[in-house]
Design a protein around this motif. Sequence first.
Motif, PDB file in Angstrom:
ATOM      1  N   THR A  33       0.811  -1.218   0.000  1.00 56.54           N
ATOM      2  CA  THR A  33       0.000   0.000   0.000  1.00 56.54           C
ATOM      3  C   THR A  33       0.844   1.268   0.000  1.00 56.54           C
ATOM      4  O   THR A  33       0.670   2.148  -0.846  1.00 56.54           O
ATOM      5  CB  THR A  33      -0.933   0.015   1.220  1.00 56.54           C
ATOM      6  OG1 THR A  33      -0.149  -0.199   2.405  1.00 56.54           O
ATOM      7  CG2 THR A  33      -1.971  -1.086   1.106  1.00 56.54           C
ATOM      8  N   GLU A  34       1.787   1.365   0.975  1.00 58.24           N
ATOM      9  CA  GLU A  34       2.569   2.594   1.098  1.00 58.24           C
ATOM     10  C   GLU A  34       4.016   2.284   1.456  1.00 58.24           C
ATOM     11  O   GLU A  34       4.311   1.262   2.086  1.00 58.24           O
ATOM     12  CB  GLU A  34       1.977   3.500   2.190  1.00 58.24           C
ATOM     13  CG  GLU A  34       0.671   4.170   1.810  1.00 58.24           C
ATOM     14  CD  GLU A  34       0.238   5.161   2.873  1.00 58.24           C
ATOM     15  OE1 GLU A  34       0.859   5.190   3.960  1.00 58.24           O
ATOM     16  OE2 GLU A  34      -0.706   5.913   2.615  1.00 58.24           O
ATOM     17  N   VAL A  35       4.908   3.191   1.056  1.00 54.71           N
ATOM     18  CA  VAL A  35       6.305   3.146   1.488  1.00 54.71           C
ATOM     19  C   VAL A  35       6.637   4.526   2.036  1.00 54.71           C
ATOM     20  O   VAL A  35       6.590   5.519   1.302  1.00 54.71           O
ATOM     21  CB  VAL A  35       7.261   2.798   0.327  1.00 54.71           C
ATOM     22  CG1 VAL A  35       8.717   2.809   0.813  1.00 54.71           C
ATOM     23  CG2 VAL A  35       6.915   1.444  -0.268  1.00 54.71           C
ATOM     24  N   GLU A  36       6.927   4.586   3.316  1.00 54.55           N
ATOM     25  CA  GLU A  36       7.251   5.845   3.992  1.00 54.55           C
ATOM     26  C   GLU A  36       6.181   6.910   3.750  1.00 54.55           C
ATOM     27  O   GLU A  36       6.485   8.076   3.476  1.00 54.55           O
ATOM     28  CB  GLU A  36       8.627   6.336   3.569  1.00 54.55           C
ATOM     29  CG  GLU A  36       9.748   5.350   3.902  1.00 54.55           C
ATOM     30  CD  GLU A  36      11.132   5.943   3.708  1.00 54.55           C
ATOM     31  OE1 GLU A  36      11.237   7.164   3.564  1.00 54.55           O
ATOM     32  OE2 GLU A  36      12.091   5.160   3.700  1.00 54.55           O
ATOM     33  N   GLY A  37       4.925   6.480   3.799  1.00 54.54           N
ATOM     34  CA  GLY A  37       3.814   7.416   3.684  1.00 54.54           C
ATOM     35  C   GLY A  37       3.413   7.778   2.274  1.00 54.54           C
ATOM     36  O   GLY A  37       2.532   8.610   2.068  1.00 54.54           O
ATOM     37  N   VAL A  38       4.070   7.165   1.263  1.00 58.48           N
ATOM     38  CA  VAL A  38       3.750   7.454  -0.144  1.00 58.48           C
ATOM     39  C   VAL A  38       3.260   6.164  -0.790  1.00 58.48           C
ATOM     40  O   VAL A  38       3.822   5.090  -0.538  1.00 58.48           O
ATOM     41  CB  VAL A  38       5.002   7.975  -0.883  1.00 58.48           C
ATOM     42  CG1 VAL A  38       4.691   8.243  -2.350  1.00 58.48           C
ATOM     43  CG2 VAL A  38       5.525   9.238  -0.209  1.00 58.48           C
ATOM     44  N   SER A  39       2.212   6.245  -1.608  1.00 58.26           N
ATOM     45  CA  SER A  39       1.724   5.037  -2.269  1.00 58.26           C
ATOM     46  C   SER A  39       2.835   4.437  -3.130  1.00 58.26           C
ATOM     47  O   SER A  39       3.654   5.169  -3.708  1.00 58.26           O
ATOM     48  CB  SER A  39       0.507   5.362  -3.138  1.00 58.26           C
ATOM     49  OG  SER A  39       0.903   6.133  -4.262  1.00 58.26           O
ATOM     50  N   TYR A  40       2.852   3.087  -3.227  1.00 55.22           N
ATOM     51  CA  TYR A  40       3.978   2.418  -3.888  1.00 55.22           C
ATOM     52  C   TYR A  40       4.115   2.845  -5.352  1.00 55.22           C
ATOM     53  O   TYR A  40       5.214   3.064  -5.849  1.00 55.22           O
ATOM     54  CB  TYR A  40       3.803   0.901  -3.803  1.00 55.22           C
ATOM     55  CG  TYR A  40       4.984   0.155  -4.355  1.00 55.22           C
ATOM     56  CD1 TYR A  40       6.202   0.146  -3.690  1.00 55.22           C
ATOM     57  CD2 TYR A  40       4.890  -0.528  -5.574  1.00 55.22           C
ATOM     58  CE1 TYR A  40       7.293  -0.520  -4.202  1.00 55.22           C
ATOM     59  CE2 TYR A  40       5.982  -1.210  -6.097  1.00 55.22           C
ATOM     60  CZ  TYR A  40       7.185  -1.199  -5.406  1.00 55.22           C
ATOM     61  OH  TYR A  40       8.266  -1.856  -5.930  1.00 55.22           O
ATOM     62  N   GLY A  41       2.982   2.960  -6.047  1.00 52.30           N
ATOM     63  CA  GLY A  41       3.037   3.368  -7.452  1.00 52.30           C
ATOM     64  C   GLY A  41       3.683   4.732  -7.625  1.00 52.30           C
ATOM     65  O   GLY A  41       4.431   4.970  -8.566  1.00 52.30           O
ATOM     66  N   THR A  42       3.392   5.638  -6.701  1.00 51.57           N
ATOM     67  CA  THR A  42       3.999   6.973  -6.750  1.00 51.57           C
ATOM     68  C   THR A  42       5.448   6.928  -6.300  1.00 51.57           C
ATOM     69  O   THR A  42       6.297   7.642  -6.857  1.00 51.57           O
ATOM     70  CB  THR A  42       3.213   7.933  -5.839  1.00 51.57           C
ATOM     71  OG1 THR A  42       1.829   7.884  -6.204  1.00 51.57           O
ATOM     72  CG2 THR A  42       3.707   9.355  -5.976  1.00 51.57           C
ATOM     73  N   PHE A  43       5.748   6.073  -5.326  1.00 52.08           N
ATOM     74  CA  PHE A  43       7.101   5.987  -4.760  1.00 52.08           C
ATOM     75  C   PHE A  43       8.144   5.600  -5.810  1.00 52.08           C
ATOM     76  O   PHE A  43       9.274   6.094  -5.798  1.00 52.08           O
ATOM     77  CB  PHE A  43       7.095   4.968  -3.618  1.00 52.08           C
ATOM     78  CG  PHE A  43       8.428   4.763  -2.967  1.00 52.08           C
ATOM     79  CD1 PHE A  43       8.881   5.621  -1.970  1.00 52.08           C
ATOM     80  CD2 PHE A  43       9.252   3.708  -3.350  1.00 52.08           C
ATOM     81  CE1 PHE A  43      10.120   5.436  -1.385  1.00 52.08           C
ATOM     82  CE2 PHE A  43      10.485   3.511  -2.764  1.00 52.08           C
ATOM     83  CZ  PHE A  43      10.919   4.377  -1.777  1.00 52.08           C
TER      84      PHE A  43
END
Length: 253
Positions: free
Chosen positions: A48-58
């Motif tokens: 879902t998220e990496v360090e508060g950012v969605s994975y697709g955006t990350f």
Amino acid sequence: MNYRAIRAIYLFEMARTWRTLLQSIVSPVVSTSLYFVVFGAAIGSRITEVEGVSYGTFIVPGLVMLSVLTQSISNASFGIYFPKFAGTIYEILSAPISYLEIVIGYVGAAATKSIILGLIILATAGLFVPLHIQHPVWMLTFLVLTAVTFSLFGFIIGIWADGFEKLQMIPMLVVTPLTFLGGSFYSVNMLPSAWRTLTLFNPVVYLISGFRWSFYEIADVSVGLSLGMTAGFLIACMVIVAWIFRTGYRLKN
């Protein structure tokens, strides 16, 4: 400064890009779009998220950096290798053009192509995920620094290579693995302690970390360190290029 000579080399190299548009622009954009589909949609639905950012955006900064690194090397190495292969390099070396002007022409064209490609991929990413660039000036700074640095690196490879196999060897066996293992698809902080320490010896980590910080203000290492490592690699490449032209290594024999 012989601006006409620089302009002639620059325009010749840029014209080669437009003649091979499918290979130079369309193919990398399609390949990167597939990464968005596979990693962003398929895997991103489970992470879902990496360090508060969605994975697709990350993963967007990592994918842009992946394309910029590989294309900068490819464009610059082929640009200087082909005149060597065809024998026309002697016409350039005997012309009233300084070594600095030759480097500016070839490296400037290669970096320009990579920057254009990086911006196109960034625009394409906006079709898949919502993008927010917190520091656009720093984003462009890292993009330009990386494109110029790795174009210089590719220029060195193009001079060193004495065959098409060697031309592909370092990008394929060294640069691409380092990029994949440099945090393009994950945060280095997610790794076990021992692997994280080992990963910090990978110089690509600092490029991707600094570039990602300009988007989301999250980074694996400090921004100053990322900028310092990028500038250090740029200076190292400039020193090697200066040595090549001073000694004539692989140019005058």
